[in-house]
Design a protein around this motif. Structure first.
Motif, PDB file in Angstrom:
ATOM      1  N   THR A  86       0.862  -1.178   0.000  1.00 27.27           N
ATOM      2  CA  THR A  86       0.000   0.000   0.000  1.00 27.27           C
ATOM      3  C   THR A  86       0.896   1.226   0.000  1.00 27.27           C
TER       4      THR A  86
ATOM      5  N   ALA B 197       5.142  -0.854  -7.555  1.00 24.55           N
ATOM      6  CA  ALA B 197       3.786  -0.346  -7.752  1.00 24.55           C
ATOM      7  C   ALA B 197       2.822  -1.429  -8.210  1.00 24.55           C
TER       8      ALA B 197
ATOM      9  N   THR C 115       0.364  -2.789  -5.775  1.00 23.18           N
ATOM     10  CA  THR C 115      -0.723  -1.932  -5.297  1.00 23.18           C
ATOM     11  C   THR C 115      -1.872  -1.822  -6.294  1.00 23.18           C
ATOM     12  N   TYR C 116      -1.760  -2.461  -7.449  1.00 29.41           N
ATOM     13  CA  TYR C 116      -2.792  -2.314  -8.478  1.00 29.41           C
ATOM     14  C   TYR C 116      -4.166  -2.771  -7.997  1.00 29.41           C
TER      15      TYR C 116
ATOM     16  N   THR D  64      -7.115   3.152  -1.421  1.00 25.57           N
ATOM     17  CA  THR D  64      -6.094   3.981  -2.051  1.00 25.57           C
ATOM     18  C   THR D  64      -6.213   5.424  -1.578  1.00 25.57           C
TER      19      THR D  64
ATOM     20  N   ALA E  17      -4.426   7.870  -9.018  1.00 25.09           N
ATOM     21  CA  ALA E  17      -4.336   6.501  -8.501  1.00 25.09           C
ATOM     22  C   ALA E  17      -5.699   5.977  -8.080  1.00 25.09           C
TER      23      ALA E  17
ATOM     24  N   GLY F  22      -6.555   2.411 -10.894  1.00 31.37           N
ATOM     25  CA  GLY F  22      -5.632   1.682 -10.032  1.00 31.37           C
ATOM     26  C   GLY F  22      -4.432   1.103 -10.755  1.00 31.37           C
ATOM     27  N   ARG F  23      -4.476   1.017 -12.069  1.00 36.17           N
ATOM     28  CA  ARG F  23      -3.367   0.452 -12.839  1.00 36.17           C
ATOM     29  C   ARG F  23      -2.532   1.542 -13.521  1.00 36.17           C
TER      30      ARG F  23
ATOM     31  N   ARG G 232       0.664   5.274  -9.303  1.00 39.95           N
ATOM     32  CA  ARG G 232       0.911   4.345  -8.192  1.00 39.95           C
ATOM     33  C   ARG G 232       2.349   4.480  -7.670  1.00 39.95           C
TER      34      ARG G 232
END
Length: 373
Positions: A134, A172, A175-176, A183, A225, A229-230, A235
C-alpha cells in the motif's frame, strides 16, 4: 526561521529497490536464505511467489489490520518454531510493523513491554526485508512499530534503529489491486505524515525537503491513482510519497492529527488511513494560525482554496470526499457519547500532542470530534 543547525539523526533502509517488478529482486538479494519467513495478511499473501524466494518458506498470512498484543504473540510463536534466517514483511503498515518486531524479537527474550519506547531493542540478528503493498504508512522506511494494547485500547510504540530494513521494496504492481477507497485513505495518511512533520514544533529543514516532495506527489498523483488503479506512474508516485512520509516520521514524527486518529482505530476499529483522513482537514485548519506559511504551501500543493480556518477546513473536507472517503464519524459507528472519552485519550498522547504547532486543550479535541461526527 532556519532549523538546520538542530541536531537530528536519520535512519533509512540499507538498500531500496523501486519500480515495476522490483519485488523479484528480493530473491536475487536473499540467496543466503534457507528458511525465510514471510509475514503477510490474507490479501497480500498472494504476492509471495513474486518475491523469488527459495528454501523452506513459512508464510504467516493472518496479521489483522490493527494488530494487538495477542496477534503479535501468535506470530512470534510460529516464527520461533520455524527458526527463520530471513524475515520478510509483505503488506501494509500493520504487516510491516509486525515484521519489524518479529525480526527484532524472535531470537531473543525481550517482550514488547521491554522494548516499548525509544532505543530499548537489544539488537537484531535476523535480516529484514520490507515489501510495501500500500502507499500510506511509509513503515518500510521507518524505525517505529505500533501495536495495540487490548487492555487499554492504546498504541504501544517501539522506536529503534534495529527496526530498519536491510532491503525495502516499492513495487507499484503490488498496489494495483488496492480498492479506490483504500487507495484514497492510505494516500491521505501518507500526506498527513508529511504535513504533520512539516508543521511540527520539531520541524527540520532537511525533513521539510522530504515533506514538501511527499505533499506535492500526493497533490499530483492521488486522484489519478484512485481513478485508475493500474496507472503505473500514479501508483509509483504515491509509493514515493508514502516512503518520504516514512522518512519524516523518524527524526520528527507526527503531531495532533495522529493523536486524534488513534482512538478511532482502537475504539471503532477504523483502518489507520481512514482514521487519519477523517481527522486531517480539521487539524490542518486548526493549526493554520500557528503555521500560516507552511499551511499555505500545503494548500497550494493540494489545490485547496481558502485562507481562513473555516474555509481551509471546508476545502480539505471536499478534497477528501471527492476521493470517495466517507468523512462523517457517525457513518462509521461514532456517537456523541463517545467523544469526550476519546478526547481525553487523544489529549493524553503527549509524545504526539507536544509536537503540535498550536496547543490543543481537551475541549478543543472534543470540538474537532464533534465537527467530524
Amino acid at each position: 526561521m532556519t532549523t538546520m543547525d538542530r541536531p537530528i539523526t536519520i535512519h533509512q533502509p540499507r538498500r531500496l529497490e523501486i519500480g515495476a517488478g522490483s519485488a523479484a529482486r528480493v530473491g536475487e538479494w536473499a540467496t543466503f536464505a534457507a528458511r525465510p519467513l514471510i509475514v503477510a495478511s490474507g490479501p497480500t499473501a498472494q504476492y509471495a511467489d513474486q518475491l523469488g524466494l527459495r528454501g523452506d518458506i513459512l508464510i504467516i498470512d493472518d496479521v489483522p489490520p490493527e494488530p494487538d498484543l495477542p496477534a503479535l504473540a501468535r506470530v512470534l510463536d510460529r516464527a520461533r518454531a520455524h527458526r527463520p534466517d530471513l524475515i520478510v514483511g509483505l503488506g501494509g503498515g500493520s504487516v510491516l510493523d509486525v515484521a519489524k518486531l518479529v525480526a527484532a524479537m524472535c531470537d531473543g527474550t525481550q517482550t514488547l513491554h521491554d522494548v516499548a519506547g525509544p532505543n530499548r531493542v537489544a539488537g537484531r540478528n535476523t535480516p529484514l526485508v520490507q515489501v510495501a503493498t500500500t502507499a500510506g504508512t511509509g513503515s518500510e522506511a521507518g524505525i517505529r512499530a505500533l501495536i495495540t494494547d487490548p487492555a487499554t485500547k492504546s498504541k504501544i510504540a517501539v522506536e529503534s534503529p534495529h527496526l530498519i530494513a536491510d532491503l525495502a521494496v516499492l513495487d507499484a504492481e503490488l498496489t494495483y489491486s488496492v480498492p479506490p477507497a483504500v487507495t484514497a485513505a492510505t494516500g491521505i495518511d501518507a500526506m498527513a505524515h508529511c504535513v504533520e512533520a512539516f508543521t511540527n514544533r520539531g520541524a527540520h529543514d532537511l525533513i521539510d525537503g522530504y515533506a514538501r516532495m511527499g505533499i506535492r506527489l500526493v497533490g499530483q498523483y492521488l486522484r489519478r491513482a484512485v481513478e485508475d488503479g493500474r496507472d503505473a506512474e500514479a501508483r509509483t508516485g504515491m509509493m514515493l510519497a508514502s516512503y518520504y512520509g516514512g522518512i519524516c516520521l523518524g527524526p520528527v514524527n507526527t503531531a495532533a492529527g495522529h493523536a486524534l486518529a488513534y482512538p478511532l482505530g482502537t475504539r471503532l476499529s477504523l483502518p489507520h488511513g481512514l482514521a487519519n483522513a477523517i481527522i486531517f482537514p480539521h487539524v490542518l485548519a486548526f493549526n493554520h494560525s500557528a503555521a500560516t506559511s507552511k499551511t499555505a504551501e500545503v494548500a497550494q500543493a493540494l489545490g485547496l482554496q481558502g485562507d481562513t480556518e473555516d474555509a481551509l477546513k471546508a476545502a480539505a473536507v471536499t478534497f477528501c470526499t471527492d476521493l470517495g472517503i466517507e468523512m462523517r464519524l457517525s457513518a462509521h459507528g461514532g456517537t456523541a457519547t463517545d467523544l469526550d472519552h476519546w478526547a481525553q485519550e487523544a489529549h493524553a498522547i503527549r509524545r504526539l500532542m507536544d509536537n503540535n504547532p498550536r496547543d490543543m486543550t481537551v475541549d478543543q479535541v472534543a470540538a474537532i470530534y464533534r465537527a467530524a461526527l
